[in-house]
Design a protein around this motif. Structure first.
Motif, PDB file in Angstrom:
ATOM      1  N   THR A 185       9.261   1.974   4.027  1.00 24.38           N
ATOM      2  CA  THR A 185      10.442   2.686   3.540  1.00 24.38           C
ATOM      3  C   THR A 185      10.651   3.969   4.347  1.00 24.38           C
ATOM      4  O   THR A 185       9.722   4.486   4.969  1.00 24.38           O
ATOM      5  CB  THR A 185      10.297   3.047   2.052  1.00 24.38           C
ATOM      6  OG1 THR A 185       9.156   3.905   1.890  1.00 24.38           O
ATOM      7  CG2 THR A 185      10.128   1.794   1.197  1.00 24.38           C
ATOM      8  N   LYS A 186      11.882   4.482   4.294  1.00 30.76           N
ATOM      9  CA  LYS A 186      12.206   5.727   5.009  1.00 30.76           C
ATOM     10  C   LYS A 186      11.315   6.876   4.544  1.00 30.76           C
ATOM     11  O   LYS A 186      10.799   7.646   5.357  1.00 30.76           O
ATOM     12  CB  LYS A 186      13.674   6.103   4.777  1.00 30.76           C
ATOM     13  CG  LYS A 186      14.660   5.456   5.716  1.00 30.76           C
ATOM     14  CD  LYS A 186      16.080   5.863   5.375  1.00 30.76           C
ATOM     15  CE  LYS A 186      16.270   7.371   5.555  1.00 30.76           C
ATOM     16  NZ  LYS A 186      17.663   7.780   5.268  1.00 30.76           N
ATOM     17  N   SER A 187      11.116   6.987   3.245  1.00 33.82           N
ATOM     18  CA  SER A 187      10.298   8.077   2.711  1.00 33.82           C
ATOM     19  C   SER A 187       8.847   7.966   3.162  1.00 33.82           C
ATOM     20  O   SER A 187       8.175   8.965   3.428  1.00 33.82           O
ATOM     21  CB  SER A 187      10.366   8.090   1.179  1.00 33.82           C
ATOM     22  OG  SER A 187       9.898   6.873   0.636  1.00 33.82           O
ATOM     23  N   ALA A 188       8.350   6.722   3.295  1.00 28.89           N
ATOM     24  CA  ALA A 188       6.975   6.517   3.760  1.00 28.89           C
ATOM     25  C   ALA A 188       6.837   6.908   5.229  1.00 28.89           C
ATOM     26  O   ALA A 188       5.812   7.448   5.648  1.00 28.89           O
ATOM     27  CB  ALA A 188       6.560   5.062   3.545  1.00 28.89           C
ATOM     28  N   VAL A 189       7.880   6.631   6.038  1.00 30.92           N
ATOM     29  CA  VAL A 189       7.866   7.044   7.446  1.00 30.92           C
ATOM     30  C   VAL A 189       7.729   8.560   7.543  1.00 30.92           C
ATOM     31  O   VAL A 189       6.915   9.081   8.319  1.00 30.92           O
ATOM     32  CB  VAL A 189       9.150   6.578   8.172  1.00 30.92           C
ATOM     33  CG1 VAL A 189       9.240   7.219   9.559  1.00 30.92           C
ATOM     34  CG2 VAL A 189       9.178   5.069   8.293  1.00 30.92           C
ATOM     35  N   LYS A 190       8.524   9.276   6.753  1.00 32.08           N
ATOM     36  CA  LYS A 190       8.474  10.738   6.764  1.00 32.08           C
ATOM     37  C   LYS A 190       7.107  11.249   6.319  1.00 32.08           C
ATOM     38  O   LYS A 190       6.567  12.202   6.881  1.00 32.08           O
ATOM     39  CB  LYS A 190       9.569  11.307   5.854  1.00 32.08           C
ATOM     40  CG  LYS A 190      10.995  10.999   6.312  1.00 32.08           C
ATOM     41  CD  LYS A 190      11.266  11.556   7.705  1.00 32.08           C
ATOM     42  CE  LYS A 190      12.683  11.242   8.166  1.00 32.08           C
ATOM     43  NZ  LYS A 190      12.896  11.667   9.572  1.00 32.08           N
ATOM     44  N   ALA A 191       6.529  10.607   5.300  1.00 35.07           N
ATOM     45  CA  ALA A 191       5.211  11.020   4.802  1.00 35.07           C
ATOM     46  C   ALA A 191       4.129  10.827   5.860  1.00 35.07           C
ATOM     47  O   ALA A 191       3.260  11.686   6.040  1.00 35.07           O
ATOM     48  CB  ALA A 191       4.871  10.235   3.540  1.00 35.07           C
ATOM     49  N   ILE A 192       4.199   9.703   6.589  1.00 35.51           N
ATOM     50  CA  ILE A 192       3.227   9.438   7.649  1.00 35.51           C
ATOM     51  C   ILE A 192       3.390  10.443   8.796  1.00 35.51           C
ATOM     52  O   ILE A 192       2.408  10.946   9.346  1.00 35.51           O
ATOM     53  CB  ILE A 192       3.380   7.992   8.160  1.00 35.51           C
ATOM     54  CG1 ILE A 192       2.892   7.010   7.085  1.00 35.51           C
ATOM     55  CG2 ILE A 192       2.596   7.771   9.454  1.00 35.51           C
ATOM     56  CD1 ILE A 192       3.208   5.568   7.378  1.00 35.51           C
ATOM     57  N   GLU A 193       4.630  10.739   9.143  1.00 32.62           N
ATOM     58  CA  GLU A 193       4.883  11.700  10.226  1.00 32.62           C
ATOM     59  C   GLU A 193       4.370  13.085   9.864  1.00 32.62           C
ATOM     60  O   GLU A 193       3.856  13.816  10.713  1.00 32.62           O
ATOM     61  CB  GLU A 193       6.379  11.751  10.542  1.00 32.62           C
ATOM     62  CG  GLU A 193       6.880  10.511  11.272  1.00 32.62           C
ATOM     63  CD  GLU A 193       8.363  10.562  11.581  1.00 32.62           C
ATOM     64  OE1 GLU A 193       8.797   9.792  12.463  1.00 32.62           O
ATOM     65  OE2 GLU A 193       9.087  11.365  10.944  1.00 32.62           O
ATOM     66  N   GLU A 194       4.481  13.471   8.605  1.00 31.31           N
ATOM     67  CA  GLU A 194       3.983  14.784   8.168  1.00 31.31           C
ATOM     68  C   GLU A 194       2.460  14.879   8.312  1.00 31.31           C
ATOM     69  O   GLU A 194       1.931  15.931   8.615  1.00 31.31           O
ATOM     70  CB  GLU A 194       4.379  15.032   6.702  1.00 31.31           C
ATOM     71  CG  GLU A 194       5.859  15.346   6.519  1.00 31.31           C
ATOM     72  CD  GLU A 194       6.235  15.499   5.055  1.00 31.31           C
ATOM     73  OE1 GLU A 194       5.299  15.496   4.216  1.00 31.31           O
ATOM     74  OE2 GLU A 194       7.424  15.610   4.749  1.00 31.31           O
ATOM     75  N   VAL A 206       0.847  -1.200   0.000  1.00 29.95           N
ATOM     76  CA  VAL A 206       0.000   0.000   0.000  1.00 29.95           C
ATOM     77  C   VAL A 206       0.881   1.247   0.000  1.00 29.95           C
ATOM     78  O   VAL A 206       2.034   1.207   0.429  1.00 29.95           O
ATOM     79  CB  VAL A 206      -0.950   0.054   1.223  1.00 29.95           C
ATOM     80  CG1 VAL A 206      -1.986  -1.036   1.171  1.00 29.95           C
ATOM     81  CG2 VAL A 206      -0.172   0.022   2.525  1.00 29.95           C
ATOM     82  N   TYR A 207       0.303   2.338  -0.468  1.00 30.53           N
ATOM     83  CA  TYR A 207       0.982   3.627  -0.379  1.00 30.53           C
ATOM     84  C   TYR A 207       0.753   4.220   1.010  1.00 30.53           C
ATOM     85  O   TYR A 207      -0.240   3.892   1.685  1.00 30.53           O
ATOM     86  CB  TYR A 207       0.471   4.581  -1.454  1.00 30.53           C
ATOM     87  CG  TYR A 207       0.916   4.214  -2.855  1.00 30.53           C
ATOM     88  CD1 TYR A 207       2.200   4.509  -3.287  1.00 30.53           C
ATOM     89  CD2 TYR A 207       0.046   3.570  -3.730  1.00 30.53           C
ATOM     90  CE1 TYR A 207       2.618   4.174  -4.578  1.00 30.53           C
ATOM     91  CE2 TYR A 207       0.451   3.224  -5.018  1.00 30.53           C
ATOM     92  CZ  TYR A 207       1.741   3.528  -5.423  1.00 30.53           C
ATOM     93  OH  TYR A 207       2.140   3.187  -6.688  1.00 30.53           O
ATOM     94  N   SER A 208       1.650   5.103   1.418  1.00 29.48           N
ATOM     95  CA  SER A 208       1.581   5.657   2.780  1.00 29.48           C
ATOM     96  C   SER A 208       0.291   6.434   3.030  1.00 29.48           C
ATOM     97  O   SER A 208      -0.182   6.517   4.160  1.00 29.48           O
ATOM     98  CB  SER A 208       2.786   6.570   3.039  1.00 29.48           C
ATOM     99  OG  SER A 208       2.819   7.633   2.090  1.00 29.48           O
ATOM    100  N   ASN A 209      -0.303   6.997   1.956  1.00 26.87           N
ATOM    101  CA  ASN A 209      -1.544   7.762   2.140  1.00 26.87           C
ATOM    102  C   ASN A 209      -2.787   6.878   2.122  1.00 26.87           C
ATOM    103  O   ASN A 209      -3.914   7.379   2.193  1.00 26.87           O
ATOM    104  CB  ASN A 209      -1.659   8.849   1.070  1.00 26.87           C
ATOM    105  CG  ASN A 209      -1.694   8.290  -0.341  1.00 26.87           C
ATOM    106  OD1 ASN A 209      -1.580   7.086  -0.548  1.00 26.87           O
ATOM    107  ND2 ASN A 209      -1.845   9.158  -1.322  1.00 26.87           N
ATOM    108  N   ALA A 210      -2.587   5.549   2.012  1.00 23.94           N
ATOM    109  CA  ALA A 210      -3.734   4.632   1.960  1.00 23.94           C
ATOM    110  C   ALA A 210      -3.693   3.586   3.071  1.00 23.94           C
ATOM    111  O   ALA A 210      -4.480   2.641   3.058  1.00 23.94           O
ATOM    112  CB  ALA A 210      -3.779   3.940   0.600  1.00 23.94           C
TER     113      ALA A 210
END
Length: 206
Positions: free
Chosen positions: A194-203, A175-179
């Motif tokens: 992934t690292k980028s997904a962690v950052k996206a979720i934290e934002e 799944v994508y981080s926004n889903a």
């Protein structure tokens, strides 16, 4: 701040990553988590049960016989409930099972499950999961290297090849981080992110 190890595709630790405590060290609210799961399952229900009332059954517009003088009981329509082929008295209709949670409740439930997974050491962070072409075999190899089996793979950005690589794995879901949702996080034993997904979720949730 809590820190976790970041692994590469070979399963080797490459660095440490600091996590936002407001997202990954939040108090666990079991009631909101339960509500979020019930919400998702209820919203999936279609409620297709249906029967016709006397007004919906075809025909029966004419009175079958005159009111008096026939020896029969008086009847107004051959589609009345007492007739074979007639309508149902209190017919079931399609029901909408969905309900809503407000944004703060949804966010609190998401933080609760992420924090719970981190406490159980069931979150595995990888530096990248990019693939040039979709390859189920390569994805399976990565999960084996990370020593995870039933996994929710969370990615961010342009990662269509990664999602397709996970698609044919029986014990995994991409799944994508926004889903991401509470139900899937609980359903799968481990969250590979992934690292980028962690950052996206934290934002989104910080």
């Amino acid at each position: 701040m809590a820190s976790v190890s970041v692994y590469n595709k070979e399963g080797k630790e490459v660095e440490k990553l600091e996590l936002n405590d407001s997202v990954f060290a939040a108090p666990v609210n079991e009631h909101l988590v339960h509500m979020a799961v019930v919400l998702q399952l209820a919203n999936k229900r279609q409620g297709t049960q249906k029967a016709k009332t006397r007004s919906e059954v075809r025909g029966g517009g004419r009175k079958p016989w005159r009111q008096k003088g026939t020896g029969h009981a008086r009847q107004g329509s051959i589609r009345a409930p007492q007739w074979t082929g007639g309508g149902v008295v209190f017919a079931p209709v399609p029901r909408d099972y969905s309900f809503k949670m407000n944004k703060k409740e949804k966010a609190a439930a998401m933080k609760s499950v992420l924090s719970s997974k981190l406490n159980e050491e069931k979150i595995v962070v990888v530096d990248s999961l990019d693939f040039e072409v979709p390859k189920t075999k390569e994805m399976k190899k990565v999960l084996d290297n990370l020593k995870v089996n039933k996994a929710l793979v969370v990615v961010d950005g342009d990662a269509a090849n990664t999602i397709l690589s996970v698609k044919n794995l029986k014990e995994a879901r991409g799944v994508y981080s926004n889903a991401i949702n509470v139900y899937d996080i609980l359903k799968y034993d481990t969250v590979v992110i992934t690292k980028s997904a962690v950052k996206a979720i934290e934002e989104v949730y910080a």
